[in-house]
Design a protein around this motif. Structure first.
Motif, PDB file in Angstrom:
ATOM      1  N   ILE A 197       0.836  -1.204   0.000  1.00 20.37           N
ATOM      2  CA  ILE A 197       0.000   0.000   0.000  1.00 20.37           C
ATOM      3  C   ILE A 197       0.871   1.254   0.000  1.00 20.37           C
ATOM      4  O   ILE A 197       0.591   2.228  -0.711  1.00 20.37           O
ATOM      5  CB  ILE A 197      -0.958  -0.018   1.205  1.00 20.37           C
ATOM      6  CG1 ILE A 197      -2.079  -1.049   0.980  1.00 20.37           C
ATOM      7  CG2 ILE A 197      -1.551   1.363   1.461  1.00 20.37           C
ATOM      8  CD1 ILE A 197      -2.921  -1.327   2.203  1.00 20.37           C
ATOM      9  N   GLY A 198       1.926   1.219   0.765  1.00 24.60           N
ATOM     10  CA  GLY A 198       2.827   2.370   0.814  1.00 24.60           C
ATOM     11  C   GLY A 198       3.467   2.661  -0.526  1.00 24.60           C
ATOM     12  O   GLY A 198       3.735   3.819  -0.864  1.00 24.60           O
ATOM     13  N   ALA A 199       3.699   1.602  -1.314  1.00 23.37           N
ATOM     14  CA  ALA A 199       4.326   1.771  -2.627  1.00 23.37           C
ATOM     15  C   ALA A 199       3.304   1.940  -3.746  1.00 23.37           C
ATOM     16  O   ALA A 199       3.671   2.223  -4.882  1.00 23.37           O
ATOM     17  CB  ALA A 199       5.206   0.564  -2.935  1.00 23.37           C
ATOM     18  N   ARG A 200       2.019   1.727  -3.422  1.00 24.24           N
ATOM     19  CA  ARG A 200       0.931   1.817  -4.397  1.00 24.24           C
ATOM     20  C   ARG A 200       1.139   0.855  -5.572  1.00 24.24           C
ATOM     21  O   ARG A 200       0.882   1.197  -6.729  1.00 24.24           O
ATOM     22  CB  ARG A 200       0.722   3.251  -4.893  1.00 24.24           C
ATOM     23  CG  ARG A 200       0.319   4.234  -3.805  1.00 24.24           C
ATOM     24  CD  ARG A 200      -0.212   5.536  -4.404  1.00 24.24           C
ATOM     25  NE  ARG A 200      -1.396   5.294  -5.231  1.00 24.24           N
ATOM     26  CZ  ARG A 200      -2.621   5.087  -4.763  1.00 24.24           C
ATOM     27  NH1 ARG A 200      -2.860   5.092  -3.443  1.00 24.24           N
ATOM     28  NH2 ARG A 200      -3.631   4.892  -5.604  1.00 24.24           N
ATOM     29  N   ARG A 201       1.580  -0.339  -5.252  1.00 23.65           N
ATOM     30  CA  ARG A 201       1.734  -1.371  -6.276  1.00 23.65           C
ATOM     31  C   ARG A 201       1.840  -2.712  -5.569  1.00 23.65           C
ATOM     32  O   ARG A 201       2.181  -2.781  -4.386  1.00 23.65           O
ATOM     33  CB  ARG A 201       2.985  -1.140  -7.130  1.00 23.65           C
ATOM     34  CG  ARG A 201       4.289  -1.287  -6.360  1.00 23.65           C
ATOM     35  CD  ARG A 201       5.516  -1.284  -7.261  1.00 23.65           C
ATOM     36  NE  ARG A 201       6.720  -1.496  -6.464  1.00 23.65           N
ATOM     37  CZ  ARG A 201       7.455  -0.524  -5.935  1.00 23.65           C
ATOM     38  NH1 ARG A 201       7.111   0.745  -6.136  1.00 23.65           N
ATOM     39  NH2 ARG A 201       8.528  -0.806  -5.216  1.00 23.65           N
ATOM     40  N   GLY A 202       1.579  -3.774  -6.304  1.00 21.81           N
ATOM     41  CA  GLY A 202       1.776  -5.103  -5.741  1.00 21.81           C
ATOM     42  C   GLY A 202       0.708  -6.085  -6.171  1.00 21.81           C
ATOM     43  O   GLY A 202      -0.371  -5.710  -6.644  1.00 21.81           O
ATOM     44  N   LEU A 203       1.034  -7.367  -6.011  1.00 26.21           N
ATOM     45  CA  LEU A 203       0.131  -8.458  -6.348  1.00 26.21           C
ATOM     46  C   LEU A 203       0.170  -9.478  -5.225  1.00 26.21           C
ATOM     47  O   LEU A 203       1.238  -9.957  -4.841  1.00 26.21           O
ATOM     48  CB  LEU A 203       0.571  -9.123  -7.662  1.00 26.21           C
ATOM     49  CG  LEU A 203      -0.117 -10.442  -8.041  1.00 26.21           C
ATOM     50  CD1 LEU A 203      -1.600 -10.210  -8.323  1.00 26.21           C
ATOM     51  CD2 LEU A 203       0.575 -11.076  -9.251  1.00 26.21           C
ATOM     52  N   ILE A 204      -1.000  -9.809  -4.689  1.00 24.83           N
ATOM     53  CA  ILE A 204      -1.147 -10.858  -3.682  1.00 24.83           C
ATOM     54  C   ILE A 204      -1.921 -12.009  -4.309  1.00 24.83           C
ATOM     55  O   ILE A 204      -3.024 -11.808  -4.835  1.00 24.83           O
ATOM     56  CB  ILE A 204      -1.874 -10.348  -2.424  1.00 24.83           C
ATOM     57  CG1 ILE A 204      -1.094  -9.204  -1.773  1.00 24.83           C
ATOM     58  CG2 ILE A 204      -2.091 -11.488  -1.429  1.00 24.83           C
ATOM     59  CD1 ILE A 204      -1.807  -8.563  -0.597  1.00 24.83           C
ATOM     60  N   VAL A 205      -1.338 -13.202  -4.263  1.00 25.71           N
ATOM     61  CA  VAL A 205      -1.948 -14.377  -4.891  1.00 25.71           C
ATOM     62  C   VAL A 205      -2.215 -15.433  -3.833  1.00 25.71           C
ATOM     63  O   VAL A 205      -1.303 -15.864  -3.123  1.00 25.71           O
ATOM     64  CB  VAL A 205      -1.022 -14.962  -5.972  1.00 25.71           C
ATOM     65  CG1 VAL A 205      -1.655 -16.202  -6.601  1.00 25.71           C
ATOM     66  CG2 VAL A 205      -0.702 -13.923  -7.038  1.00 25.71           C
ATOM     67  N   GLU A 206      -3.466 -15.848  -3.733  1.00 23.22           N
ATOM     68  CA  GLU A 206      -3.853 -16.943  -2.852  1.00 23.22           C
ATOM     69  C   GLU A 206      -3.979 -18.211  -3.693  1.00 23.22           C
ATOM     70  O   GLU A 206      -4.785 -18.281  -4.615  1.00 23.22           O
ATOM     71  CB  GLU A 206      -5.177 -16.641  -2.159  1.00 23.22           C
ATOM     72  CG  GLU A 206      -5.158 -15.412  -1.262  1.00 23.22           C
ATOM     73  CD  GLU A 206      -4.222 -15.553  -0.074  1.00 23.22           C
ATOM     74  OE1 GLU A 206      -3.930 -16.705   0.317  1.00 23.22           O
ATOM     75  OE2 GLU A 206      -3.781 -14.524   0.457  1.00 23.22           O
ATOM     76  N   VAL A 207      -3.160 -19.205  -3.389  1.00 20.47           N
ATOM     77  CA  VAL A 207      -3.174 -20.455  -4.147  1.00 20.47           C
ATOM     78  C   VAL A 207      -4.188 -21.396  -3.506  1.00 20.47           C
ATOM     79  O   VAL A 207      -4.123 -21.679  -2.303  1.00 20.47           O
ATOM     80  CB  VAL A 207      -1.783 -21.107  -4.160  1.00 20.47           C
ATOM     81  CG1 VAL A 207      -1.801 -22.382  -5.011  1.00 20.47           C
ATOM     82  CG2 VAL A 207      -0.742 -20.121  -4.690  1.00 20.47           C
ATOM     83  N   THR A 208      -5.127 -21.874  -4.296  1.00 22.22           N
ATOM     84  CA  THR A 208      -6.185 -22.712  -3.748  1.00 22.22           C
ATOM     85  C   THR A 208      -6.477 -23.860  -4.706  1.00 22.22           C
ATOM     86  O   THR A 208      -5.614 -24.244  -5.510  1.00 22.22           O
ATOM     87  CB  THR A 208      -7.433 -21.863  -3.421  1.00 22.22           C
ATOM     88  OG1 THR A 208      -8.430 -22.681  -2.819  1.00 22.22           O
ATOM     89  CG2 THR A 208      -7.994 -21.158  -4.637  1.00 22.22           C
ATOM     90  N   GLU A 209      -7.671 -24.415  -4.656  1.00 25.12           N
ATOM     91  CA  GLU A 209      -7.993 -25.619  -5.438  1.00 25.12           C
ATOM     92  C   GLU A 209      -9.431 -25.541  -5.905  1.00 25.12           C
ATOM     93  O   GLU A 209     -10.321 -25.111  -5.161  1.00 25.12           O
ATOM     94  CB  GLU A 209      -7.797 -26.862  -4.559  1.00 25.12           C
ATOM     95  CG  GLU A 209      -8.135 -28.176  -5.230  1.00 25.12           C
ATOM     96  CD  GLU A 209      -8.020 -29.346  -4.274  1.00 25.12           C
ATOM     97  OE1 GLU A 209      -8.683 -30.372  -4.510  1.00 25.12           O
ATOM     98  OE2 GLU A 209      -7.265 -29.244  -3.281  1.00 25.12           O
ATOM     99  N   GLY A 210      -9.662 -25.962  -7.143  1.00 27.73           N
ATOM    100  CA  GLY A 210     -11.014 -26.011  -7.683  1.00 27.73           C
ATOM    101  C   GLY A 210     -11.413 -24.695  -8.317  1.00 27.73           C
ATOM    102  O   GLY A 210     -11.424 -23.661  -7.654  1.00 27.73           O
ATOM    103  N   ASP A 211     -11.760 -24.706  -9.606  1.00 24.60           N
ATOM    104  CA  ASP A 211     -12.058 -23.467 -10.314  1.00 24.60           C
ATOM    105  C   ASP A 211     -13.529 -23.083 -10.238  1.00 24.60           C
ATOM    106  O   ASP A 211     -14.017 -22.279 -11.039  1.00 24.60           O
ATOM    107  CB  ASP A 211     -11.609 -23.570 -11.770  1.00 24.60           C
ATOM    108  CG  ASP A 211     -12.320 -24.682 -12.530  1.00 24.60           C
ATOM    109  OD1 ASP A 211     -12.640 -25.716 -11.926  1.00 24.60           O
ATOM    110  OD2 ASP A 211     -12.550 -24.513 -13.748  1.00 24.60           O
ATOM    111  N   ALA A 212     -14.239 -23.649  -9.279  1.00 21.73           N
ATOM    112  CA  ALA A 212     -15.627 -23.264  -9.015  1.00 21.73           C
ATOM    113  C   ALA A 212     -15.772 -23.095  -7.508  1.00 21.73           C
ATOM    114  O   ALA A 212     -14.787 -22.928  -6.797  1.00 21.73           O
ATOM    115  CB  ALA A 212     -16.588 -24.324  -9.561  1.00 21.73           C
TER     116      ALA A 212
END
Length: 331
Positions: free
Chosen positions: A153-168
């Motif tokens: 947030i301080g840098a005003r950029r970034g990507l957070i990825v939650e790895v999970t299972e099942g595309d529904a």
């Protein structure tokens, strides 16, 4: 896997990534792919040489970092228990102190926790480890996202990825596993709304049929002869290595318009269609286009899946209608 690997663009040169749960499986694949794309990758987990996690498996974050170094990438292995907030806070402080930035966080902690492997009807579920499962597989993700988001947030950029299972909505297994997998999809969705104004993206991502180390063991094959398992389960021939979902994360992180996708549930195969990357062997497995062979599964299970799928469609249609009604009332 390193011999004959297809070359990928170094689109993340100068960026810094944290992969939580980089010890094995999707986490290891994501760490390798981010480093392959040029990012400096902090690899965290509980398994180091001489001190394995309670899983008691052979893989370690040291081994992951060595794989990355052998491919001319940069990785820093750090033992972190992501259920301990003070350890996560210290990790983020260290990254800020050493690098001054954090561009990508991919969280695969407890993706294959053995405590979630039991199958059966919900009324037969063993609940003795329920609190530990939720602590490991949900709370740890919230802790990590909380502290990473502050730096982004301080840098005003970034990507957070939650790895999970099942595309529904659903995922396989018992109610504890299903709750975990659905919670991580919801976590990305909820974080996205708050992070949008700060220029930070949050998504959930799922691989297809993943050839993780434990899956290869269950199939009785290695990465060198994995196709042999297709004799018993033809669906395995459409499987993907952990590097494939890793390259999906790397491609998304390199997209200057990734914020437009924030909150979404992404899949490795759909991102491959869009961005054009392949698995390490040049294949482009597409689990979404695969015509699943249901014959290896018990008919009763297939029927439960059929009923559940119909219920999900009705449930999602109803939620979509209600959400549109709420959206229409917003000023």
């Amino acid at each position: 896997m390193m011999r004959g690997m297809t070359a990928q663009p170094r689109s993340l040169d100068g960026q810094v990534a944290l992969v939580a749960g980089a010890t094995r499986g999707a986490g290891r694949g994501i760490a390798r792919a981010l480093a392959e794309a040029g990012a400096t990758v902090y690899c965290t987990g509980r398994s180091i040489r001489g001190q394995p996690s309670p899983y008691q498996r052979a893989e370690t974050i040291d081994e992951t970092a060595e794989m990355i170094a052998a491919a001319s990438g940069t990785a820093i292995p750090i033992r972190v228990d992501h259920t301990v907030e003070s350890q996560v806070e210290a990790l983020i402080d260290r990254i800020e102190r050493e690098r001054g930035r954090l561009d990508v966080v991919a969280d695969s902690v407890a993706g294959e926790d053995p405590m979630m492997h039991q199958w059966g009807s919900f009324w037969t579920t063993d609940l003795r480890h329920a609190d530990a499962i939720f602590q490991q597989a949900i709370i740890s993700h919230i802790i990590t996202a909380k502290h990473a988001a502050k730096l982004m947030i301080g840098a005003r950029r970034g990507l957070i990825v939650e790895v999970t299972e099942g595309d529904a909505v659903s995922a396989g297994g018992n109610p504890l596993t299903q709750t975990v997998k659905l919670a991580l999809k919801g976590l990305a969705l909820n974080m996205a709304a708050e992070l949008h104004a700060h220029g930070v993206t949050a998504v959930a991502i799922v691989p297809g049929f993943l050839r993780s180390e434990s899956m290869l063991e269950r199939k009785g094959v290695t990465e060198a002869n994995w196709r042999d398992a297709g004799r018993k389960d033809p669906n395995f021939l459409e499987s993907e290595s952990p590097l494939f979902v890793g390259r999906a994360v790397a491609a998304l992180a390199a997209d200057p318009n990734m914020l437009a996708r924030s909150g979404q549930l992404c899949s490795s195969w759909e991102l491959a269609r869009e961005y054009g990357f392949t698995d390490y062997d040049g294949r482009r497995p597409d689990w979404g286009a695969h015509a699943i062979d249901w014959s290896p599964l018990p008919p009763a299970f297939v029927e439960i899946f059929r009923i559940g799928t119909r219920a999900q469609i009705d449930w999602l249609d109803t939620l979509a209608r209600r959400t549109r009604e709420v959206a229409a009332k917003l000023p």
